[in-house]
Design a protein around this motif. Sequence first.
Motif, PDB file in Angstrom:
ATOM      1  N   ASP A 141      62.450  22.747  32.416  1.00  0.00           N
ATOM      2  CA  ASP A 141      61.670  23.867  31.888  1.00  0.00           C
ATOM      3  C   ASP A 141      62.551  24.575  30.862  1.00  0.00           C
ATOM      4  O   ASP A 141      63.766  24.684  31.064  1.00  0.00           O
ATOM      5  N   TRP A 142      61.932  25.060  29.806  1.00  0.00           N
ATOM      6  CA  TRP A 142      62.731  25.768  28.811  1.00  0.00           C
ATOM      7  C   TRP A 142      63.377  27.011  29.405  1.00  0.00           C
ATOM      8  O   TRP A 142      64.439  27.448  28.955  1.00  0.00           O
ATOM      9  N   LEU A 162      68.405  20.484  34.562  1.00  0.00           N
ATOM     10  CA  LEU A 162      68.931  20.099  33.252  1.00  0.00           C
ATOM     11  C   LEU A 162      70.304  19.441  33.369  1.00  0.00           C
ATOM     12  O   LEU A 162      70.549  18.372  32.795  1.00  0.00           O
ATOM     13  N   LEU A 182      61.529  19.307  28.690  1.00  0.00           N
ATOM     14  CA  LEU A 182      61.535  20.757  28.918  1.00  0.00           C
ATOM     15  C   LEU A 182      60.221  21.345  28.411  1.00  0.00           C
ATOM     16  O   LEU A 182      60.105  21.706  27.238  1.00  0.00           O
ATOM     17  N   TRP A 233      67.789  16.007  26.522  1.00  0.00           N
ATOM     18  CA  TRP A 233      66.778  17.011  26.831  1.00  0.00           C
ATOM     19  C   TRP A 233      65.783  17.054  25.685  1.00  0.00           C
ATOM     20  O   TRP A 233      66.153  17.314  24.541  1.00  0.00           O
ATOM     21  N   SER A 235      62.590  19.013  24.308  1.00  0.00           N
ATOM     22  CA  SER A 235      61.768  20.210  24.453  1.00  0.00           C
ATOM     23  C   SER A 235      60.345  19.958  23.984  1.00  0.00           C
ATOM     24  O   SER A 235      60.119  19.331  22.941  1.00  0.00           O
TER      25      SER A 235
END
Length: 243
Positions: A141-142, A162, A182, A233, A235
């Motif tokens: 998740d961001w 993360l 994310l 990662w 986004s």
Amino acid sequence: MMIACLITGSARRVGRAIAEHLASRGARHLLLHYRQSERDAKQLALMLRRRGVRRVSLLKADLGRMDEVEALGREALRLEPRLNGAVFSAGVYDRTPFGRVTSDQWDRQFNVNLKSTFFLAQRLGLAMKKNGEGRLVLIADWSGLRPYAGHIPYCLSKSGVLYLTHALAKALGPRVQVNAVLPGPVLLPPGTPAAQTQAIRRATILKRLGTPEAVAKAVGFLLREADFSTGAWLSVDGGRLIV
């Protein structure tokens, strides 16, 4: 690569979109995990079979209980010894206002969001490594990088996801690739006021909300096409992270 993939939290929302996307891309065996949403999971399984997925399996487990996490891993590998994909989509997102957070709330979010991911990834990842190939995609998740004061246990658990991505990539390489997606503002909680929704939309660079399908496409890319990525990662947040 013909995917044989376990998807946790697959009966609804983002997990369901991931299952549907992988079905559209020729997955040969989808193993659908659920906790309580049995009816939704069965309906999804029927739909996927009609869309041509060769095999669909349903697995029930409470990811907050380690005995059930361990049983889920064993059953997934029994049903599909050549499992070569896993998506960790299940999660708990409970509001926990600072000053009123309880130990049980903390444990619930860490157990489901982080602890179960580690132990399931350990079992499945080692089996994939032995088989010579595999890809794991963790749904982070961001907010793991930009925490909310009203969701501190959740945000910390996702921060752990993360960095778990990096650790698993090192532990399971070179044969097994491990990456994370994310999501940002994709599915807002039910009952979110219109004014708040509009404010969230304006806070993204793209000036719109995302969709579960956008997350599913990112997962599909990491499972099937990202040949030289591990520990990465990705986004899917409309640019919200860098505003």
